[in-house]
Design an enzyme around this catalytic site. Structure first.
Site, PDB file in Angstrom:
ATOM      1  N   ASP A  92      26.557   8.535  10.703  1.00 10.42           N
ATOM      2  CA  ASP A  92      27.278   9.411  11.621  1.00 10.42           C
ATOM      3  C   ASP A  92      28.668   9.651  11.056  1.00 10.42           C
ATOM      4  O   ASP A  92      29.173   8.826  10.274  1.00 10.42           O
ATOM      5  CB  ASP A  92      27.371   8.797  13.018  1.00 10.42           C
ATOM      6  CG  ASP A  92      27.838   9.837  14.032  1.00 10.42           C
ATOM      7  OD1 ASP A  92      26.999  10.597  14.527  1.00 10.42           O
ATOM      8  OD2 ASP A  92      29.056   9.915  14.287  1.00 10.42           O
ATOM      9  N   TYR A 122      37.948  13.991  17.358  1.00  8.36           N
ATOM     10  CA  TYR A 122      37.434  12.815  18.081  1.00  8.36           C
ATOM     11  C   TYR A 122      38.535  11.772  18.288  1.00  8.36           C
ATOM     12  O   TYR A 122      38.630  11.149  19.347  1.00  8.36           O
ATOM     13  CB  TYR A 122      36.244  12.189  17.341  1.00  8.36           C
ATOM     14  CG  TYR A 122      34.971  12.989  17.518  1.00  8.36           C
ATOM     15  CD1 TYR A 122      34.317  13.002  18.751  1.00  8.36           C
ATOM     16  CD2 TYR A 122      34.433  13.742  16.493  1.00  8.36           C
ATOM     17  CE1 TYR A 122      33.160  13.742  18.937  1.00  8.36           C
ATOM     18  CE2 TYR A 122      33.282  14.491  16.672  1.00  8.36           C
ATOM     19  CZ  TYR A 122      32.652  14.486  17.899  1.00  8.36           C
ATOM     20  OH  TYR A 122      31.517  15.222  18.093  1.00  8.36           O
TER      21      TYR A 122
HETATM   22  O1  1CP Z   1      19.345  13.665  10.579  1.00 12.26           O
HETATM   23  C1  1CP Z   1      20.556  13.864  10.376  1.00 12.26           C
HETATM   24  O2  1CP Z   1      21.063  14.988  10.413  1.00 12.26           O
HETATM   25  C2  1CP Z   1      21.424  12.668   9.940  1.00 12.26           C
HETATM   26  C3  1CP Z   1      22.125  11.995  10.947  1.00 12.26           C
HETATM   27  C4  1CP Z   1      23.413  12.474  11.605  1.00 12.26           C
HETATM   28  C5  1CP Z   1      24.423  13.343  11.174  1.00 12.26           C
HETATM   29  C6  1CP Z   1      24.443  14.212   9.937  1.00 12.26           C
HETATM   30  C7  1CP Z   1      23.835  11.926  12.836  1.00 12.26           C
HETATM   31  C8  1CP Z   1      23.065  10.960  13.602  1.00 12.26           C
HETATM   32  N1  1CP Z   1      25.091  12.384  13.104  1.00 12.26           N
HETATM   33  C9  1CP Z   1      25.464  13.274  12.117  1.00 12.26           C
HETATM   34  C10 1CP Z   1      26.755  13.963  12.004  1.00 12.26           C
HETATM   35  C11 1CP Z   1      27.547  14.192  13.234  1.00 12.26           C
HETATM   36  N2  1CP Z   1      27.871  13.294  14.216  1.00 12.26           N
HETATM   37  C12 1CP Z   1      28.184  15.404  13.525  1.00 12.26           C
HETATM   38  C13 1CP Z   1      28.129  16.605  12.646  1.00 12.26           C
HETATM   39  C14 1CP Z   1      26.856  17.350  12.858  1.00 12.26           C
HETATM   40  C15 1CP Z   1      26.775  18.174  14.102  1.00 12.26           C
HETATM   41  O3  1CP Z   1      27.594  19.083  14.255  1.00 12.26           O
HETATM   42  O4  1CP Z   1      25.882  17.888  14.902  1.00 12.26           O
HETATM   43  C16 1CP Z   1      28.884  15.260  14.731  1.00 12.26           C
HETATM   44  C17 1CP Z   1      29.700  16.284  15.457  1.00 12.26           C
HETATM   45  C18 1CP Z   1      28.685  13.910  15.145  1.00 12.26           C
HETATM   46  C19 1CP Z   1      29.239  13.275  16.352  1.00 12.26           C
HETATM   47  C20 1CP Z   1      28.145  12.840  17.246  1.00 12.26           C
HETATM   48  N3  1CP Z   1      27.420  11.707  17.025  1.00 12.26           N
HETATM   49  C21 1CP Z   1      27.619  13.507  18.368  1.00 12.26           C
HETATM   50  C22 1CP Z   1      28.114  14.827  18.939  1.00 12.26           C
HETATM   51  C23 1CP Z   1      28.910  14.603  20.182  1.00 12.26           C
HETATM   52  C24 1CP Z   1      29.711  15.817  20.597  1.00 12.26           C
HETATM   53  O5  1CP Z   1      30.941  15.820  20.364  1.00 12.26           O
HETATM   54  O6  1CP Z   1      29.113  16.753  21.151  1.00 12.26           O
HETATM   55  C25 1CP Z   1      26.565  12.720  18.852  1.00 12.26           C
HETATM   56  C26 1CP Z   1      25.700  12.981  20.033  1.00 12.26           C
HETATM   57  C27 1CP Z   1      26.450  11.601  17.974  1.00 12.26           C
HETATM   58  C28 1CP Z   1      25.447  10.521  18.030  1.00 12.26           C
HETATM   59  C29 1CP Z   1      24.368  10.641  17.046  1.00 12.26           C
HETATM   60  N4  1CP Z   1      24.556  10.840  15.667  1.00 12.26           N
HETATM   61  C30 1CP Z   1      23.331  10.855  15.054  1.00 12.26           C
HETATM   62  C31 1CP Z   1      22.333  10.625  16.049  1.00 12.26           C
HETATM   63  C32 1CP Z   1      20.861  10.518  15.757  1.00 12.26           C
HETATM   64  C33 1CP Z   1      22.993  10.502  17.276  1.00 12.26           C
HETATM   65  C34 1CP Z   1      22.360  10.222  18.628  1.00 12.26           C
HETATM   66  C35 1CP Z   1      22.607   8.794  18.931  1.00 12.26           C
HETATM   67  C36 1CP Z   1      21.603   8.119  19.756  1.00 12.26           C
HETATM   68  O7  1CP Z   1      20.419   8.048  19.376  1.00 12.26           O
HETATM   69  O8  1CP Z   1      22.057   7.591  20.783  1.00 12.26           O
END
Ligand code: 1CP
Length: 347
Positions: free
Chosen positions: A72, A148
């Protein structure tokens, strides 16, 4: 020999269009949900056995042309010692949001000693990946990470971030400079351990107007890409709702630019640098549409994308949680079929 993905992402000829999906690992896969049971998101990201398995799951199931490192954007912050948690259904939440100069000065630096698990995870993945399937590493861009840290969590309007940006520009600059260094080390660690490419996620840059983006953010993102240019691997620069910023973002120095689903690819090509490759941009919601309607969209995107010097098929943002896990694999096969046909027509 460079893989199809690496060739496409650097504008070299290919025999078919490579495909991967942002958030291809995760909530849409039953095998992911099962593995994650009882382990928090950030703990999962720091356990090489889990990272390796989760990264491999979509490669096995969908037959995508690239793996994306399971991690992440806040992992480097957490590894450096910042109090952060990923709350299910919410996202990253900070123990203490940053607002004053002292907070920025107290932000710990990331060192290689903080992330030996990242090296181990990358090595484990690369060992398991098929030879023609590269691993894409990634990090958050300084602006998105700063949002963030300043907001303390996910934000709808990014108002505190923007207030610091224009009200205390020297503080904002100091914060982004520190985050630049952190993201550079996080990406460098992944590539030196075996990742073949990297993507920089500036997910929230699209909340800025072009003038502010160019003045306060672009110089930092440029520094990040130029700091990594010695690695000589394909790089992708992506953000959401960045149609108005595409030209500015294309100047950051990546080999490819990711385009979200709001921009027509024919228009996207005109907005990026002439030598740059394009990545995108199927609306993730279209994976819920009837197959014939989806197929039509895929064909239109592939035909437009193949007009760029290089084209990587992806979604315009991440795979949605309730996506039928059978559909992404069908999309991969369809992109391969149509792109082979279009490339044969052009030959
Ligand atoms: O499969 C993939 O793409 C690899 C895993 C990955 C990546 C590239 C995760 C796993 N996070 C990210 C990058 C990430 N994290 C970004 C950039 C990509 C995007 O724009 O979506 C951002 C903004 C985050 C921050 C984040 N982490 C959010 C967004 C929250 C918001 O501000 O709206 C969330 C929900 C997470 C948690 C997260 N990261 C990844 C997963 C699988 C999860 C869900 C966690 C869970 O299972 O509880």
């Amino acid at each position: 020999m460079a893989t199809t993905f690496e060739r496409a992402a650097t504008g070299r000829p290919v025999s078919r269009t490579p495909v991967w999906f942002m958030r291809q690992a995760g909530r849409s896969l039953p095998e992911y949900l099962k593995l994650r049971e009882g382990t928090s998101m950030l703990e999962s990201c720091r356990r090489p056995d889990m990272v390796t398995e989760i990264t491999m799951q979509p490669v096995r199931r969908h037959g995508v042309d690239a793996a994306i490192f399971f991690s992440d954007i806040v992992v480097p912050l957490q590894a450096a010692g910042v109090g952060v948690e990923i709350k299910p259904g919410v996202g990253p939440v900070m123990d203490q949001p940053i607002c004053r100069a002292e907070d920025i000065d107290a932000l710990p630096e990331l060192t290689p000693d903080d992330i030996p698990d990242i090296v181990e995870s990358v090595r484990g993945i690369v060992e398991q990946l098929p030879e023609d399937t590269p691993l894409i590493g990634f990090a958050g861009a300084p602006f998105t990470l700063a949002s963030y840290l300043i907001e303390g969590g996910p934000s709808k309007n990014h108002e505190k971030t923007k207030a610091m940006m224009v009200g205390a520009p020297e503080l904002f600059d100091r914060l982004l400079s520190k985050l630049d260094v952190m993201s550079e080390l996080f990406i460098r660690t992944q590539v030196e351990a075996g990742a073949s490419a990297f993507q920089v996620f500036d997910s929230w840059a699209g909340y800025l107007c072009e003038e502010d983006y160019r003045r306060y953010v672009l110089p930092h993102t440029q520094r990040l890409f130029s700091g990594l240019s010695d690695l000589d691997v394909p790089s992708i620069h992506f953000g959401v709702q960045t149609g108005e910023l595409l030209t500015a973002m294309s100047e950051a120095g990546s080999t490819a630019v990711g385009v979200d689903f709001r921009v027509d690819l024919a228009e996207g090509i005109k907005r990026i640098q002439p030598h740059q490759a394009l990545q995108g941009n199927l609306d993730p919601a279209m994976l819920f549409a009837p197959w014939e309607a989806l197929q039509e969209r895929i064909e239109s995107i592939v035909r437009k994308g193949l007009e760029a010097p290089g084209f990587v098929f992806n979604l315009g943002h991440g795979v949605l949680p309730n996506t039928d896990p059978e559909v992404p694999g069908r999309v991969v096969r369809e992109v391969h079929r149509i792109s082979e046909q279009v490339l044969a027509e052009k030959a």
